[in-house]
Design a protein around this motif. Structure first.
Motif, PDB file in Angstrom:
ATOM      1  N   ARG A 185       2.667   1.709  -3.331  1.00  9.62           N
ATOM      2  CA  ARG A 185       1.730   2.102  -4.383  1.00  9.62           C
ATOM      3  C   ARG A 185       1.523   3.618  -4.436  1.00  9.62           C
ATOM      4  O   ARG A 185       1.043   4.136  -5.436  1.00  9.62           O
ATOM      5  CB  ARG A 185       0.392   1.407  -4.126  1.00  9.62           C
ATOM      6  CG  ARG A 185      -0.151   0.632  -5.302  1.00  9.62           C
ATOM      7  CD  ARG A 185      -1.415  -0.098  -4.887  1.00  9.62           C
ATOM      8  NE  ARG A 185      -1.130  -1.415  -4.350  1.00  9.62           N
ATOM      9  CZ  ARG A 185      -1.850  -1.999  -3.392  1.00  9.62           C
ATOM     10  NH1 ARG A 185      -2.894  -1.377  -2.858  1.00  9.62           N
ATOM     11  NH2 ARG A 185      -1.516  -3.202  -2.945  1.00  9.62           N
ATOM     12  N   THR A 186       1.860   4.311  -3.341  1.00 11.84           N
ATOM     13  CA  THR A 186       1.701   5.767  -3.357  1.00 11.84           C
ATOM     14  C   THR A 186       2.795   6.458  -4.176  1.00 11.84           C
ATOM     15  O   THR A 186       2.726   7.662  -4.388  1.00 11.84           O
ATOM     16  CB  THR A 186       1.736   6.352  -1.931  1.00 11.84           C
ATOM     17  OG1 THR A 186       3.027   6.086  -1.352  1.00 11.84           O
ATOM     18  CG2 THR A 186       0.651   5.743  -1.057  1.00 11.84           C
ATOM     19  N   MET A 187       3.798   5.698  -4.607  1.00 13.48           N
ATOM     20  CA  MET A 187       4.868   6.332  -5.409  1.00 13.48           C
ATOM     21  C   MET A 187       5.279   5.414  -6.556  1.00 13.48           C
ATOM     22  O   MET A 187       6.397   4.886  -6.574  1.00 13.48           O
ATOM     23  CB  MET A 187       6.062   6.670  -4.532  1.00 13.48           C
ATOM     24  CG  MET A 187       6.373   5.623  -3.510  1.00 13.48           C
ATOM     25  SD  MET A 187       7.689   6.161  -2.395  1.00 13.48           S
ATOM     26  CE  MET A 187       7.712   4.739  -1.324  1.00 13.48           C
TER      27      MET A 187
ATOM     28  N   GLU B  87       0.842  -1.205   0.000  1.00 13.69           N
ATOM     29  CA  GLU B  87       0.000   0.000   0.000  1.00 13.69           C
ATOM     30  C   GLU B  87       0.877   1.256   0.000  1.00 13.69           C
ATOM     31  O   GLU B  87       0.618   2.215  -0.714  1.00 13.69           O
ATOM     32  CB  GLU B  87      -0.919   0.037   1.239  1.00 13.69           C
ATOM     33  CG  GLU B  87      -2.034  -1.002   1.234  1.00 13.69           C
ATOM     34  CD  GLU B  87      -1.536  -2.404   1.578  1.00 13.69           C
ATOM     35  OE1 GLU B  87      -0.401  -2.535   2.107  1.00 13.69           O
ATOM     36  OE2 GLU B  87      -2.259  -3.379   1.295  1.00 13.69           O
ATOM     37  N   TYR B  88       1.926   1.235   0.803  1.00 16.06           N
ATOM     38  CA  TYR B  88       2.815   2.383   0.867  1.00 16.06           C
ATOM     39  C   TYR B  88       3.559   2.569  -0.461  1.00 16.06           C
ATOM     40  O   TYR B  88       3.623   3.675  -1.006  1.00 16.06           O
ATOM     41  CB  TYR B  88       3.810   2.207   2.021  1.00 16.06           C
ATOM     42  CG  TYR B  88       4.854   3.281   2.085  1.00 16.06           C
ATOM     43  CD1 TYR B  88       4.515   4.590   2.467  1.00 16.06           C
ATOM     44  CD2 TYR B  88       6.176   3.013   1.744  1.00 16.06           C
ATOM     45  CE1 TYR B  88       5.470   5.579   2.514  1.00 16.06           C
ATOM     46  CE2 TYR B  88       7.134   4.006   1.785  1.00 16.06           C
ATOM     47  CZ  TYR B  88       6.791   5.291   2.165  1.00 16.06           C
ATOM     48  OH  TYR B  88       7.741   6.276   2.192  1.00 16.06           O
TER      49      TYR B  88
ATOM     50  N   ASP C 265      -1.977   7.963 -10.771  1.00 19.21           N
ATOM     51  CA  ASP C 265      -0.807   8.761 -10.406  1.00 19.21           C
ATOM     52  C   ASP C 265       0.215   8.785 -11.538  1.00 19.21           C
ATOM     53  O   ASP C 265       0.469   7.776 -12.171  1.00 19.21           O
ATOM     54  CB  ASP C 265      -0.144   8.183  -9.151  1.00 19.21           C
ATOM     55  CG  ASP C 265      -1.088   8.199  -7.947  1.00 19.21           C
ATOM     56  OD1 ASP C 265      -2.071   8.952  -7.992  1.00 19.21           O
ATOM     57  OD2 ASP C 265      -0.829   7.453  -6.986  1.00 19.21           O
TER      58      ASP C 265
ATOM     59  N   ARG D 200      -7.744   6.585  -8.770  1.00 18.94           N
ATOM     60  CA  ARG D 200      -6.280   6.569  -8.735  1.00 18.94           C
ATOM     61  C   ARG D 200      -5.676   6.534 -10.125  1.00 18.94           C
ATOM     62  O   ARG D 200      -5.920   5.599 -10.899  1.00 18.94           O
ATOM     63  CB  ARG D 200      -5.788   5.362  -7.929  1.00 18.94           C
ATOM     64  CG  ARG D 200      -6.014   5.489  -6.444  1.00 18.94           C
ATOM     65  CD  ARG D 200      -5.227   6.651  -5.833  1.00 18.94           C
ATOM     66  NE  ARG D 200      -3.811   6.390  -5.805  1.00 18.94           N
ATOM     67  CZ  ARG D 200      -3.200   5.684  -4.844  1.00 18.94           C
ATOM     68  NH1 ARG D 200      -3.894   5.191  -3.835  1.00 18.94           N
ATOM     69  NH2 ARG D 200      -1.914   5.486  -4.878  1.00 18.94           N
TER      70      ARG D 200
ATOM     71  N   TRP E 118       6.484  14.221 -10.082  1.00 13.62           N
ATOM     72  CA  TRP E 118       7.023  12.857 -10.094  1.00 13.62           C
ATOM     73  C   TRP E 118       8.210  12.759 -11.044  1.00 13.62           C
ATOM     74  O   TRP E 118       9.170  12.028 -10.775  1.00 13.62           O
ATOM     75  CB  TRP E 118       5.928  11.852 -10.462  1.00 13.62           C
ATOM     76  CG  TRP E 118       5.439  11.950 -11.883  1.00 13.62           C
ATOM     77  CD1 TRP E 118       4.435  12.728 -12.344  1.00 13.62           C
ATOM     78  CD2 TRP E 118       5.954  11.256 -13.014  1.00 13.62           C
ATOM     79  NE1 TRP E 118       4.284  12.569 -13.693  1.00 13.62           N
ATOM     80  CE2 TRP E 118       5.205  11.663 -14.137  1.00 13.62           C
ATOM     81  CE3 TRP E 118       6.972  10.319 -13.202  1.00 13.62           C
ATOM     82  CZ2 TRP E 118       5.437  11.178 -15.420  1.00 13.62           C
ATOM     83  CZ3 TRP E 118       7.207   9.829 -14.486  1.00 13.62           C
ATOM     84  CH2 TRP E 118       6.452  10.254 -15.578  1.00 13.62           C
TER      85      TRP E 118
ATOM     86  N   ARG F 267       8.683   3.076  -7.128  1.00 14.81           N
ATOM     87  CA  ARG F 267       8.489   1.673  -6.749  1.00 14.81           C
ATOM     88  C   ARG F 267       9.269   0.678  -7.615  1.00 14.81           C
ATOM     89  O   ARG F 267       9.769  -0.325  -7.097  1.00 14.81           O
ATOM     90  CB  ARG F 267       6.983   1.369  -6.798  1.00 14.81           C
ATOM     91  CG  ARG F 267       6.625  -0.026  -6.369  1.00 14.81           C
ATOM     92  CD  ARG F 267       5.116  -0.214  -6.337  1.00 14.81           C
ATOM     93  NE  ARG F 267       4.501  -0.086  -7.658  1.00 14.81           N
ATOM     94  CZ  ARG F 267       3.292  -0.506  -7.969  1.00 14.81           C
ATOM     95  NH1 ARG F 267       2.543  -1.083  -7.039  1.00 14.81           N
ATOM     96  NH2 ARG F 267       2.801  -0.355  -9.170  1.00 14.81           N
TER      97      ARG F 267
END
Lengths: 509, 509
Positions: free
Chosen positions: A144-146, A141-142, A508, A506, B462, A150
């Motif tokens: 996935r925020t970047m 989950e963490y 991103d 979502r 990003w 990743r």
């Protein structure tokens, strides 16, 4: 006119990749030697002037020197480098560096050789204190925020390589069978298959216009257009040109479901065979394809990396032995085939096991599919379930000629279709014979309320047209490509096998 | 835990495609024997029970029998079949048929063997009177009005096979060099590169809502999203994970230009190399790629079919000898490289030849590019033009360290970039080093008014982030894939190498 013989192939040197991947000559010619290649290279003598590029994964400081772990995505194991302390400036976690040194056999047990560094070049510095990627366990989950960072985790690099090798293997598989790889369109005229869950496409210049333009967004293409939900209908047109075709194409669904198995954008592998009379060869193709894929890649270092990571994994990854069992199942021959009607009869014998009672005419629930995969496929081989009821399947599927053996006769009509179930994971592919007779297709479309023609070009006139002039029996299948990678890698959430996943709310980067 | 050794690759039979494509055993095992395979098969003795599927291209009636030409897209040459008149019912132009008979050497000169048919099965009838595809010459404009049927023309089938073989050859090329094939996203958050000519993406359910919703179309992803115009920025993120990456991805432009070289939807091949310091290896990769592609495919039957059709062609196709010359040019070594500044100086010496005066700082006009391709590349080899002025190139390109040799000094800064020009056709690919230093990138973005951050996620935070933690020097290139196919095939209009072309006002099927 110049004769075509001017291009005699024998007169031209062909490109041949070097069969020796880690020989001296290759390594000295390659400007970028990968860490995977270096780790396989075990010369008896010390070799000087070895150059390697990579990212610092960790630094362990000793008195006079540092042990630096270097990764470049080519291998899940890092390269160990020994750097004198006075040269270690800038060797911070995350930094992009070029190290030059001697490749010598290592006294430690973890690695046969290590690099004794004589020259350090920091090509891209890194502020280790703020670097969001840590060596310790970080939750999916963490990460996935970047999505832009990743991929730098070693296991995400393995997933990227897996995707690449699967594409390459499939491309070879289909080329060897003379299937034509095609590029069906992404923007399409019809939304009939998407059941409303489609995206529309509009030029930004129209959207940005004054509000009283009444959302006049259909000016560019004259009428409303959509992102494709499946390439099948267009593939059928191309199959009438060159016989057997396939595509690996992005498709889109504006589904509002927020599950571990759904994305708004994903790749779909679809294949279509012309001049096949029955479902058998279509299932055979799907089976051959997955078997040859698993067989070919099971000898790769990527597969070994996949298993080695799984072993150390946190709870988000399937254990290595279960991943290995999935691959072994795909490599087995003669996957069982069972009709939907027989499957229902089998499930009804065990109906106490299920929350949802198995009923002929209703779709199979996940618990039913799991039972079938376990008991028909022995929890090992994938299972084909065929001949579903017509009323729960798509309009283009061909009506079965005879009532399904275990079915309830002609009053319960079925279609020539299949779902492919794999253990635990359930449906991974689906296919069918397509209705190739014009009258039957028009009847089916009428029954399901699908427009065969329309004034604005959104109808399926073109699709029914395919049946007017020489349409042979044909069939094909579709397979969710990202789901396949999820199955092969044991990554439980499809959002973690796609680099930049898009789903409800979502998108991103 | 099961040991990974359970999957010893040596214990598993590998999939090996049969090296003999036209042997007896292969042909008897294949349910669908292609016409290309049959035409290559020249047994000394008559062979019975040969089955072939295909579409009737023409029928020539004699007294007791008919000569039927059969095509299946595998070969531009049809198969000649001899059918007794009493069996010829339903053998109308366009019909999908299965013929069984004897493969015997032919008395006529056009084909070494022909099929003496004993059994005819009409699998998909055709009303020849209404069939829109005719054997006589039909204009590209007319064929473009029916993209769903156009692939059935023999030359369009050649174009489909060419596309497939090019994809397969490129996949092998990159796999042999350990480039990772990736799937960058199609729906993206930023429109910065599209200069306003982008498409936006909206769920149909939002669009269909009441008009007073004020076009509230950004609910699904929370903010406005776009179709990608280039995968490069995302590829850079992936290159920092696995080194060298590539993608063959659809991209989109809502351009209102109505030319033979532009589409709203097209495939782009993009590659990105990590840890390269200079432009040289990037140009080398583009050159190697195109050379190996042309070299590998020049021995294929598809290439011969391409040339044989061109010879009979109408005015819409380049003559065969010019197509052959294009391929030969790609196969040559050591493509010339010239700086933009030197090119301008060269053009200025001949300025009387041009309608547009060549001026340092302005883009090269088509007439200039043609001159350079003719005189620097000898009208044969492709030409790299490098180091264009910074002001006419994209924000992410790396500033040249020294003023370009023929340039006007530091007051006229250039960037490390290239365009690849091919004779007559002009630009086919472009690439650059990317600015990998954070401060320099931020400066360039500021100068061009590009947001480095925004509250709604549409900024490029990003992308700049990629420079914060270990960004090595890197560079890459992009190549319009459909333009390449147009160049290789001598088809002058890109709309005719794409099966379902989309451009301003046109999105059929």
């Amino acid at each position: 006119m110049r004769p075509a013989l001017a291009l005699r192939p024998s007169a031209v040197s062909r490109y041949v990749p070097c069969p020796r991947r880690v020989c001296h000559r290759c390594l000295s010619q390659q400007p970028n030697r990968s860490i995977a290649e270096l780790l396989r290279w075990k010369p008896a003598q010390r070799v000087d002037h070895v150059v390697v590029n990579g990212f610092v994964r960790s630094v362990r400081s000793m008195k006079a020197h540092n042990f630096v772990s270097l990764g470049d995505g080519s291998s899940i194991s890092p390269l160990q480098a020994l750097v004198q302390t006075d040269q270690a400036d800038g060797l911070t976690v995350g930094a992009a560096v070029r190290l030059t040194g001697s490749w010598v056999s290592s006294p430690g047990a973890s690695q046969s050789h290590e690099l004794h560094v004589s020259k350090v070049e920091v090509l891209g510095p890194s502020d280790a204190k703020t670097f969001p990627i840590q060596k310790k366990y970080q939750t999916p989950e963490y990460l996935r925020t970047m999505p832009h960072l990743r991929p730098r985790t070693p296991f995400n690099a393995v997933l990227l390589r897996l995707r690449s090798e699967v594409i390459s293997s499939l491309t070879q598989f289909f080329a060897a069978r003379s299937f034509t790889q095609t590029h069906p369109p992404i923007i399409t005229s019809s939304d009939c298959e998407g059941a409303g869950e489609v995206f529309t496409v509009t030029p930004a210049s129209d959207v940005a216009g004054p509000a009283d333009k009444d959302c006049a967004q259909d000016s560019f293409f004259r009428s409303r257009k959509y992102l494709t939900v499946s390439t099948q209908l267009h593939l059928e047109a191309l199959a009438q040109a060159v016989g057997n075709v396939w595509a690996l194409s992005p498709v889109f669904r504006a589904e509002k479901s927020d599950t571990s198995r759904h994305l708004s954008e994903f790749y779909m592998l679809e294949a279509e065979m012309s001049f096949v009379d029955e479902l058998g060869p279509v299932m055979g193709l799907a089976e051959d394809m997955l078997r040859s894929l698993a067989t070919n890649l099971s000898g790769s270092s990527t597969f070994q990396d996949l298993l080695s990571r799984s072993r150390q994994s946190g709870s988000d990854l399937l254990p290595a032995d279960e991943v290995a069992r999935r691959w072994e199942g795909l490599m087995r021959h003669d996957w069982p085939r069972i009709t939907y009607s027989d499957a229902i009869a089998l499930l009804q014998q065990k109906s106490k096991l299920f929350e949802h009672k198995p009923v002929w005419g209703a779709g199979l629930q996940s618990e039913h599919e799991k039972y079938l995969a376990q008991h028909v496929g022995g929890g090992e081989k994938p299972v084909f379930v065929t001949h579903y009821p017509r009323d729960i399947k798509a309009f283009y599927m061909r009506a079965s000629q005879t009532a399904s053996p275990g079915g309830a006769g002609t009053s319960n009509p079925t279609v020539d279709c299949f779902d492919l179930l794999v253990p635990e994971f359930c449906e991974i592919a689906g296919g069918s014979m397509r209705e190739h007779r014009l009258e039957n297709l028009l009847d089916a479309m009428k029954q399901q309320g699908i427009l065969a023609s329309s004034s604005d070009g959104s109808g399926l006139d073109w699709y029914t047209d395919l049946r007017r002039w020489g349409c042979p029996p044909h069939g094909g299948f579709g397979l969710g490509f990202d789901r396949l990678l999820s199955y092969l890698s044991g990554v439980q959430t499809i959002r973690d096998v796609v680099s930049f996943p898009r789903w409800l709310g979502r998108c991103d980067c």
